[in-house]
Design a protein around this motif. Sequence first.
Motif, PDB file in Angstrom:
ATOM      1  N   TRP A   1       6.793   1.515 -11.290  1.00 39.74           N
ATOM      2  CA  TRP A   1       6.901   0.054 -11.257  1.00 39.74           C
ATOM      3  C   TRP A   1       8.134  -0.420 -12.028  1.00 39.74           C
ATOM      4  O   TRP A   1       8.666  -1.495 -11.760  1.00 39.74           O
ATOM      5  CB  TRP A   1       5.652  -0.594 -11.859  1.00 39.74           C
ATOM      6  CG  TRP A   1       4.410  -0.432 -11.043  1.00 39.74           C
ATOM      7  CD1 TRP A   1       3.302   0.292 -11.366  1.00 39.74           C
ATOM      8  CD2 TRP A   1       4.137  -0.995  -9.758  1.00 39.74           C
ATOM      9  NE1 TRP A   1       2.360   0.223 -10.371  1.00 39.74           N
ATOM     10  CE2 TRP A   1       2.843  -0.576  -9.380  1.00 39.74           C
ATOM     11  CE3 TRP A   1       4.865  -1.818  -8.893  1.00 39.74           C
ATOM     12  CZ2 TRP A   1       2.255  -0.951  -8.161  1.00 39.74           C
ATOM     13  CZ3 TRP A   1       4.276  -2.201  -7.678  1.00 39.74           C
ATOM     14  CH2 TRP A   1       2.999  -1.765  -7.333  1.00 39.74           C
ATOM     15  N   ALA A   2       8.596   0.393 -12.968  1.00 40.56           N
ATOM     16  CA  ALA A   2       9.743   0.004 -13.802  1.00 40.56           C
ATOM     17  C   ALA A   2      11.083   0.377 -13.187  1.00 40.56           C
ATOM     18  O   ALA A   2      12.131   0.036 -13.742  1.00 40.56           O
ATOM     19  CB  ALA A   2       9.615   0.639 -15.183  1.00 40.56           C
ATOM     20  N   ASP A   3      11.067   1.061 -12.043  1.00 44.65           N
ATOM     21  CA  ASP A   3      12.339   1.393 -11.385  1.00 44.65           C
ATOM     22  C   ASP A   3      13.118   0.120 -11.079  1.00 44.65           C
ATOM     23  O   ASP A   3      12.531  -0.909 -10.722  1.00 44.65           O
ATOM     24  CB  ASP A   3      12.086   2.151 -10.082  1.00 44.65           C
ATOM     25  CG  ASP A   3      11.629   3.581 -10.322  1.00 44.65           C
ATOM     26  OD1 ASP A   3      11.816   4.074 -11.445  1.00 44.65           O
ATOM     27  OD2 ASP A   3      11.074   4.188  -9.391  1.00 44.65           O
ATOM     28  N   VAL A   4      14.435   0.210 -11.206  1.00 45.08           N
ATOM     29  CA  VAL A   4      15.303  -0.953 -10.972  1.00 45.08           C
ATOM     30  C   VAL A   4      16.065  -0.757  -9.669  1.00 45.08           C
ATOM     31  O   VAL A   4      16.632   0.311  -9.421  1.00 45.08           O
ATOM     32  CB  VAL A   4      16.277  -1.159 -12.148  1.00 45.08           C
ATOM     33  CG1 VAL A   4      17.268  -2.290 -11.843  1.00 45.08           C
ATOM     34  CG2 VAL A   4      15.503  -1.468 -13.428  1.00 45.08           C
TER      35      VAL A   4
ATOM     36  N   ALA B   1       0.831  -1.205   0.000  1.00 46.25           N
ATOM     37  CA  ALA B   1       0.000   0.000   0.000  1.00 46.25           C
ATOM     38  C   ALA B   1       0.865   1.255   0.000  1.00 46.25           C
ATOM     39  O   ALA B   1       0.572   2.228  -0.713  1.00 46.25           O
ATOM     40  CB  ALA B   1      -0.932  -0.007   1.216  1.00 46.25           C
ATOM     41  N   ALA B   2       1.942   1.252   0.788  1.00 44.58           N
ATOM     42  CA  ALA B   2       2.843   2.408   0.816  1.00 44.58           C
ATOM     43  C   ALA B   2       3.521   2.595  -0.539  1.00 44.58           C
ATOM     44  O   ALA B   2       3.629   3.719  -1.051  1.00 44.58           O
ATOM     45  CB  ALA B   2       3.884   2.218   1.916  1.00 44.58           C
ATOM     46  N   LEU B   3       3.983   1.503  -1.128  1.00 48.13           N
ATOM     47  CA  LEU B   3       4.624   1.562  -2.444  1.00 48.13           C
ATOM     48  C   LEU B   3       3.640   2.063  -3.496  1.00 48.13           C
ATOM     49  O   LEU B   3       3.987   2.927  -4.328  1.00 48.13           O
ATOM     50  CB  LEU B   3       5.143   0.174  -2.820  1.00 48.13           C
ATOM     51  CG  LEU B   3       5.713   0.015  -4.227  1.00 48.13           C
ATOM     52  CD1 LEU B   3       6.942   0.884  -4.412  1.00 48.13           C
ATOM     53  CD2 LEU B   3       6.041  -1.452  -4.507  1.00 48.13           C
ATOM     54  N   HIS B   4       2.428   1.538  -3.460  1.00 47.64           N
ATOM     55  CA  HIS B   4       1.409   1.935  -4.436  1.00 47.64           C
ATOM     56  C   HIS B   4       1.151   3.438  -4.353  1.00 47.64           C
ATOM     57  O   HIS B   4       1.031   4.126  -5.379  1.00 47.64           O
ATOM     58  CB  HIS B   4       0.121   1.146  -4.166  1.00 47.64           C
ATOM     59  CG  HIS B   4      -0.903   1.283  -5.234  1.00 47.64           C
ATOM     60  ND1 HIS B   4      -2.257   1.152  -4.996  1.00 47.64           N
ATOM     61  CD2 HIS B   4      -0.793   1.556  -6.559  1.00 47.64           C
ATOM     62  CE1 HIS B   4      -2.920   1.321  -6.127  1.00 47.64           C
ATOM     63  NE2 HIS B   4      -2.058   1.574  -7.093  1.00 47.64           N
ATOM     64  N   GLN B   5       1.071   3.958  -3.139  1.00 44.89           N
ATOM     65  CA  GLN B   5       0.834   5.392  -2.977  1.00 44.89           C
ATOM     66  C   GLN B   5       1.988   6.210  -3.558  1.00 44.89           C
ATOM     67  O   GLN B   5       1.763   7.212  -4.249  1.00 44.89           O
ATOM     68  CB  GLN B   5       0.669   5.727  -1.500  1.00 44.89           C
ATOM     69  CG  GLN B   5       0.388   7.204  -1.239  1.00 44.89           C
ATOM     70  CD  GLN B   5       0.318   7.515   0.232  1.00 44.89           C
ATOM     71  OE1 GLN B   5       1.330   7.634   0.907  1.00 44.89           O
ATOM     72  NE2 GLN B   5      -0.892   7.637   0.749  1.00 44.89           N
TER      73      GLN B   5
ATOM     74  N   LEU C   1      19.844  -6.990 -10.282  1.00 41.76           N
ATOM     75  CA  LEU C   1      18.959  -5.870 -10.581  1.00 41.76           C
ATOM     76  C   LEU C   1      17.539  -6.377 -10.778  1.00 41.76           C
ATOM     77  O   LEU C   1      17.297  -7.287 -11.575  1.00 41.76           O
ATOM     78  CB  LEU C   1      19.438  -5.135 -11.829  1.00 41.76           C
ATOM     79  CG  LEU C   1      20.854  -4.550 -11.748  1.00 41.76           C
ATOM     80  CD1 LEU C   1      21.243  -3.903 -13.072  1.00 41.76           C
ATOM     81  CD2 LEU C   1      20.951  -3.538 -10.603  1.00 41.76           C
ATOM     82  N   LEU C   2      16.607  -5.783 -10.056  1.00 43.68           N
ATOM     83  CA  LEU C   2      15.209  -6.212 -10.108  1.00 43.68           C
ATOM     84  C   LEU C   2      14.306  -4.995 -10.197  1.00 43.68           C
ATOM     85  O   LEU C   2      14.560  -3.968  -9.541  1.00 43.68           O
ATOM     86  CB  LEU C   2      14.855  -7.016  -8.854  1.00 43.68           C
ATOM     87  CG  LEU C   2      15.660  -8.299  -8.640  1.00 43.68           C
ATOM     88  CD1 LEU C   2      16.307  -8.296  -7.278  1.00 43.68           C
ATOM     89  CD2 LEU C   2      14.787  -9.519  -8.815  1.00 43.68           C
TER      90      LEU C   2
END
Length: 388
Positions: free
Chosen positions: A165-168, A152-156, A191-192
């Motif tokens: 979402w594409a950050d590595v 939830a924190a990430l989504h915000q 790297l993910l």
Amino acid sequence: MSQQPKISPQAALERLFTAPEIERQWFADSFLSQVPVSPEQIIRDLQNQLGTFQSLQSEGEGYRVVFERGSLAALIRLDETEKISSLWFHDIHSNAIALPDAIEQFQALPGQVSLLVVETTETPTGSGVELASLNADQPMAVGSTFKLAILAALHQEIQVGRYSWADVVALEPQDKSLPSGILQNWFDGALLTVQTLATLMISQSDNTATDLLIRWVGREKVEEFAPRNRPFLTTREAFVLKAAPNASLLTRYRAGNEIERRQLLSELVQVSLPEVTSLSDRPTALDVEWFFTARELCSLIGQVSDLPLTRVNPGISPAGWSQVAYKGGSEPGVLNLTHELVSQTGKRYCVSATWNDADAPLDENHFFTLYSSMVSGLQDAGLQDANR
């Protein structure tokens, strides 16, 4: 040329019911450390209840195990060494039970139990028409279901444009935790993408992915979604505190205030990750956990259920729902299952059940069957309403 697996998940599952003896070497240490009874006892109990094993059939993401007097659905996963790392038995066609009967049976379980069933609104807050409730506002240890707060924190942060979402992100040594998951075995510097990490965290409950995301998003940001969990522990920190050789650290943590606890966590970076064998298979330090009410979990899953990654692993839920978002969690003495379910008619429900017992291991299969039967009853009631 890639090496072919020595055994498939289906063959590993069938072997449990056909081999003369069950060997502990077939199971990952991480699995054995989390299961309150022996695998031999689990299989023996199933056969005593349902009779002789007959066959194994593929069913969805898992299998249906057919016995002389009935059948069970099964989910199995093997780790990279082809050992069983996850094994769940449940009956997706169990006899449906009405919500009042479910409350009565949940209430009869030893220890502490909470339950909430809500027909939710479209607003992702977990609010709506309350259909069943048992200690729904009581904070309880929920195991890995706490990972919904991180998501939830990430989504915000992604919604406001701070992250993508594409950050590595690079996997660092201090991120590595104990199983469940796979990333603890990956190489340093791997790297993910953020989306890959979040998917592993929710679908496989990958603890290393979880800790990396806490570092990426920030502990304080996650705490905004988990106000009573301050400081918000990483899984690595929890494992270190619960390991038998670190009893003095656990004593300090318990005695400290929030500031002192945060200082202690900064010291834990220098403490080696414990061996799985140093963790007890009995309920241990259940006060060192992640605490949420059933109502809070419904709110959290409502905030993230639109993300496809929450639907990769449907958990324990009968077939027939048009959409299933899920996260569950467990450790010895702790068990939680939380779903957001959308019916074929578009009705949306949150179901969350938690069981804590600091004195004895939990009968997980009984809890799973009871939960599944309740969800089947909820589904049947919805279909009846639609046909009126």
